[in-house]
Design an enzyme around this catalytic site. Structure first.
Site, PDB file in Angstrom:
ATOM      1  N   TYR B 106       0.810  -1.219   0.000  1.00 48.72           N
ATOM      2  CA  TYR B 106       0.000   0.000   0.000  1.00 48.72           C
ATOM      3  C   TYR B 106       0.841   1.265   0.000  1.00 48.72           C
ATOM      4  O   TYR B 106       0.489   2.259  -0.630  1.00 48.72           O
ATOM      5  CB  TYR B 106      -0.958   0.009   1.202  1.00 48.72           C
ATOM      6  CG  TYR B 106      -2.139  -0.893   0.990  1.00 48.72           C
ATOM      7  CD1 TYR B 106      -3.005  -0.680  -0.076  1.00 48.72           C
ATOM      8  CD2 TYR B 106      -2.380  -1.967   1.829  1.00 48.72           C
ATOM      9  CE1 TYR B 106      -4.086  -1.508  -0.295  1.00 48.72           C
ATOM     10  CE2 TYR B 106      -3.468  -2.809   1.623  1.00 48.72           C
ATOM     11  CZ  TYR B 106      -4.316  -2.571   0.564  1.00 48.72           C
ATOM     12  OH  TYR B 106      -5.375  -3.384   0.345  1.00 48.72           O
ATOM     13  N   GLU B 199       4.682 -27.530  16.581  1.00 51.80           N
ATOM     14  CA  GLU B 199       3.951 -27.128  15.381  1.00 51.80           C
ATOM     15  C   GLU B 199       2.624 -26.473  15.712  1.00 51.80           C
ATOM     16  O   GLU B 199       2.213 -25.514  15.057  1.00 51.80           O
ATOM     17  CB  GLU B 199       3.729 -28.351  14.472  1.00 51.80           C
ATOM     18  CG  GLU B 199       2.891 -28.049  13.245  1.00 51.80           C
ATOM     19  CD  GLU B 199       2.582 -29.279  12.397  1.00 51.80           C
ATOM     20  OE1 GLU B 199       3.225 -30.325  12.619  1.00 51.80           O
ATOM     21  OE2 GLU B 199       1.701 -29.191  11.531  1.00 51.80           O
ATOM     22  N   ASP B 251       3.478 -32.854  13.735  1.00 51.01           N
ATOM     23  CA  ASP B 251       2.580 -33.974  13.465  1.00 51.01           C
ATOM     24  C   ASP B 251       3.361 -35.078  12.777  1.00 51.01           C
ATOM     25  O   ASP B 251       4.375 -34.820  12.118  1.00 51.01           O
ATOM     26  CB  ASP B 251       1.441 -33.537  12.527  1.00 51.01           C
ATOM     27  CG  ASP B 251       0.356 -32.786  13.278  1.00 51.01           C
ATOM     28  OD1 ASP B 251       0.317 -32.883  14.524  1.00 51.01           O
ATOM     29  OD2 ASP B 251      -0.449 -32.097  12.611  1.00 51.01           O
TER      30      ASP B 251
END
Ligand SMILES: Nc1ncnc2c1ncn2[C@@H]1O[C@H](COP(=O)(O)OP(=O)(O)OP(=O)(O)O)[C@@H](O)[C@H]1O
Ligand SMILES: [Mg+2]
Lengths: 505, 363
Positions: B106, B199, B251
């Site tokens: 921007y 995680e 995981d």
């Protein structure tokens, strides 16, 4: 028992019963056709004098007729050649009477148009037509007449002669008819616009029933050379015509016969042909048997060395006038026009003129605008059946960098001593292979020129854009790098910008 | 008593980056001033120029270089954007302000330097990273996503208004966001002797509740999925400046495995940057063999999971026997498990049993 009765009907009666084929199908079509037929007669009348046509058309409201139609009074005035007084009643009151049955390029051909309009007015309003005309001589004539449909004869209700001191020359036709102007309005206005396009030397004025004035002003004094009457071309003859010529010919041998009755046949060509067809030059044409006449016709068609018909008998618009007309009415950014060499179909000479216009005020429609003209008449109905449309649709436009979404108008004009109309309504051109080929070749030529224009413009655009990019970004690079480097003064980039410009030129 | 016990890299780096940006400006300025179209050279980031360097233990760029020239009509726009981005980053860094990637996009508009989209401005920032060899965080541009940290580490802020203030990273029970202020801070002191990266947010919170930081003397880091670069850089600092070993828990699937790998060996996307990877960090679980050994509840591998595993099998970063073994095991059992799967043995099982065992195993 069913009784079959036989009767004969007159030509007027025939067209009265079959007015559809002349274009008088419904109140909207009829009012369009009436305007068109009278305007075309006026154009012919002025052009045959090589006078720039000045035509005034007025439609005024007379009263309600039915749910969807009204009574209008139509008045058309011109500055044309005028009609000799003794011919006025028949010219406007007898179907299939006219002065245009010759081998000569004219708008009128059938001796029908003006009368169909008057006839239609008569059967829908039961009022007479009024014709005033003068050939510029000392008198002007006024006729009030109706058509005796069963006998196909004019019924003269009134006749006046007045002294023509001011030597006015022209014709005024006025009569009432039923019609649906508001339905027909777009077509009528389009008709005037397109007529102005191929007749840029004409002044057309139209006052509509609401009193609105439409003026199409001439932009040139130049006019095409008026068409000349011509002899039949050997490729176009049939047995019937040969027999008629043999009957009237004063010439006693085949060589003279060929030389004097056929277009573009001189001494040498006639000799060559006679040798080719194994006919003795001294043979008396009146002695030809029916079999020999049939053979003569076949040989005429087979002989390859007849020159094509001379353009002199045709009166095309001309590339310059066509360009002027297109520029005047369509205001495009680019226009290319092309006139093909004269060609023949079935022995009738014709010339195809095409124009392609791009950009400017031409709208983008997702498909091309197509303008069709025949002997300087716009054709507005049955576009899909027209030969030009078929050619345009079958062309590979992408080869020319052209796509249907571009603002493009294609104009095709055919002029001929005999325009191959499919109907007496004169709305579309039949699918003659010779005509098709000429239209296609003409379109290819202007398409190539359009392509050249588009390519050049694309190039210029690209260069302009390139320059724009450099002059947008270089100053910014200068500004930010100076700030980043902590410099007070910005580097001078004028030289760089100039080098880009030089490259672009 | 000297407050700073650890060798700092912050001040040094900031200076380097500022001079790097200024030099870039000078180079371009001088080319322009001499009447040449300015150009910049940088290493090529195209895939054929990305190599895995076993020495550095991360992806690096090869010798191929590309030239961006303002002479070229196709280059001049990105070239200008690059110069603007350098200018803007210099403003940020010298005023010690930060900006997100979105802000940059921007802000450009205020200078009539519009980017087509966020992607385009991100690419230019990556170009600038490549030109300077430092990462965008160094010139104070940060991505939106944030991860978190919790543990006994005292830091000292270097950002304006907070300069000199210290904070202990146990002071908020949700953890402290790893944002620009934190990543630019100096380390003051710590009692921790390891870093545990996790995680998922749920497990991170559980670990704090279960006092894992105390029980294991650890600083806890939430990667929140694929770790942002600032986090990777921060973990590297913890490892390098504080000498803390790093253990990563993800995981038990190819994606979790790769989260660990990117922290350890870096990503191809950041091959132009150093100092993001922590080559000595360990992936401690959940392994495929853990799934088997701990009899974890599982889901079957999807087609994409399997495809990914075959890809990783050929990846040079995965050539270590441990990784190869685990990939094979995943492919054999065709199952995967989430970290939460340990809850089948009770909520504290993972902390009481699994964690100590794995920390020991991957020491
Ligand atoms: N405005 C006019 N000025 C001079 N002559 C005219 C005018 N209108 C008609 N005529 C004469 O009247 C004749 C008949 O006109 P009409 O429109 O009925 O047939 P046409 O023009 O010959 O053929 P088409 O049926 O194709 O229109 C014309 O051939 C022409 O000689
Ligand atoms: Mg007519």
């Amino acid at each position: 028992m069913v009784q079959t009765t036989f009767e004969e009907i007159s030509a007027a009666d025939f067209f009265y019963r079959n007015r559809d084929i002349a274009g008088f199908t419904n109140p909207s079509r009829a009012i369009f056709a009436a305007v068109r037929e009278l305007v075309e007669n006026s154009l012919d009348a002025a052009e045959s004098l090589k006078m720039p046509p000045d035509i005034y058309v007025r439609l005024s409201f007379e009263g309600e007729a039915g749910k969807e139609s009204q009574i209008y009074r139509l008045r058309v005035e011109d500055n044309g050649i005028g009609v000799p007084p003794r011919h006025i009643p028949s010219a406007f009151g007898q179907v299939l009477f006219g002065s245009k049955y010759k081998l000569k390029q004219q708008r009128g051909t059938f001796g029908l148009g003006g009368k169909m309009a008057i006839l239609y007015g008569q059967i829908t309003t039961h009022q007479p037509a009024c014709i005033i005309s003068s050939t510029g001589a000392s008198k002007a004539y006024m006729y009030k007449l109706m058509i005796d449909i069963q006998r196909n004869r004019p019924l003269i209700l009134d006749r006046k002669v007045r002294i023509n001191k001011e030597q006015w020359r022209g014709t005024i036709v006025e009569f009432c008819l039923e019609g649906d102007y508001f339905r027909a309005m777009p077509k009528i206005l389009e008709y005037f616009k397109q007529t102005a396009m191929v007749n840029p030397y004409a002044n057309l004025t139209f006052v509509d029933p609401k009193g609105r004035l439409y003026k199409f002003t001439s932009v040139t004094k130049e006019m095409p050379d008026p068409p000349k009457e011509t002899l039949p071309h050997p490729y176009g003859v049939d047995v019937e015509l040969l027999q008629r010529l043999i009957q009237v010919t004063p010439y006693k041998n085949m060589l003279e016969f060929l030389r004097h009755h056929f277009h573009r046949v001189g001494e040498i060509t006639a000799r060559k042909f006679l040798e080719f067809s194994n006919i003795s030059p001294s043979k008396n044409p009146k002695k030809l048997s029916h079999g020999e006449i049939v053979r003569l016709m076949r040989m005429l068609k087979r002989f390859r060395e007849f020159l094509p018909p001379d353009a002199g008998c045709l009166s095309p618009v001309g590339e310059e006038l066509l360009r002027v007309g297109i520029l005047k009415e369509l205001k495009p950014e680019f226009v290319a026009v092309h006139q093909r060499k004269p060609s023949t179909y079935a022995g009738h000479p014709f010339i195809i003129e095409v124009g392609i216009a791009y950009g400017g005020e031409i709208p983008k429609k997702g498909s091309f605008l197509i303008y069709r003209f025949a002997n300087r008449i716009p054709l507005l109905y049955d576009e899909a059946s027209d030969v030009s449309v078929k050619v345009i649709n079958s062309m590979n436009w992408r080869r020319y960098k052209v796509t249907p979404d571009m603002p493009i108008a294609v104009s095709v004009h055919i002029c001929s001593t005999k325009v191959p109309y499919k109907t007496v309504g004169k709305e579309f051109i039949a699918d003659r292979p010779e005509v098709k080929r000429e239209v296609a070749n003409g379109l290819r030529e202007v398409a190539r020129r359009l392509q050249r224009f588009l390519t050049r413009r694309e190039h210029v655009d690209r260069e302009r854009k390139r320059l724009g990019i450099f002059s947008k970004y270089l100053p910014k690079i200068a500004q930010f790098s100076a700030q980043l480097a902590g410099k007070e003064k910005q580097p001078d980039i004028k030289k760089l910008l100039r080098s880009v410009e030089k490259f672009a030129a | 008593m000297p407050r700073r016990r650890y060798k700092s890299s912050i001040i040094e780096r900031r200076k380097e980056v500022l001079t790097g940006l200024e030099n870039l400006g000078v180079r371009i300025y001088e080319q322009l001033d001499r009447g040449y179209f300015p150009s910049i050279e940088m290493p090529s980031r195209s895939t054929e120029n990305i190599y895995y360097d076993p020495q550095v233990r991360q992806f690096i760029l090869g010798d191929k270089r590309v030239r961006r020239s303002a002479r070229n009509i196709r280059h001049i726009r990105p070239f200008t954007q690059l110069v603007w981005t350098a200018f803007f980053s210099h403003e940020l860094a010298s005023q010690r302000k930060t900006s997100t990637l979105r802000d940059v996009y921007y802000s450009a508009q205020a200078y009539e330097m519009s980017f087509k989209d966020q992607q385009e401005s991100n690419n230019i920032i990556t170009d600038l990273e490549t030109v300077l060899g430092s990462s965008r965080e160094d010139f104070n541009i940060f991505p939106e996503e944030r991860s978190a940290i919790f543990g006994d580490l005292t830091i000292e802020y270097t950002v304006p208004d907070y300069e000199g203030r210290t904070l202990n990273l146990t002071s908020h029970p949700d953890g402290v966001m790893i944002g620009p202020a934190l990543t630019s801070s100096e380390f003051v002191k710590t009692t921790a002797d390891k870093v545990i990266a996790i995680e998922k947010g749920g497990l991170f919170t559980r670990f704090i509740e279960e006092n894992v930081h105390k029980k294991f003397n650890a600083i806890l880091v939430l990667t929140a999925g694929q770790a942002p670069r600032a986090t990777r850089h921060f973990v590297r600092r913890l490892n390098r400046e504080l000498n803390l070993p790093v253990y990563i828990f993800t995981d038990g699937d190819p994606w979790g495995m790769h989260i660990a790998m990117v922290m350890i060996s870096g990503s191809a996307n950041a091959a132009h940057l150093r100092e993001l990877a922590t080559p000595d960090a360990k992936w401690s679980g959940v392994w495929a063999t853990d799934i088997v050994n701990y009899k974890l509840p599982t889901d079957p591998l999807d087609e994409v999971d399997v495809k990914r595993l075959y890809e990783l099998q050929k990846d040079p970063r995965y050539k270590d026997p441990l990784w190869q073994r685990e990939i094979k095991m995943f492919l054999k059992i065709r199952r995967k498990a989430e970290q939460e799967a340990f809850s089948r043995y009770g909520l504290t099982y993972i902390v009481d049993k699994y964690l100590p065992a794995k920390l020991e195993e991957t020491k």
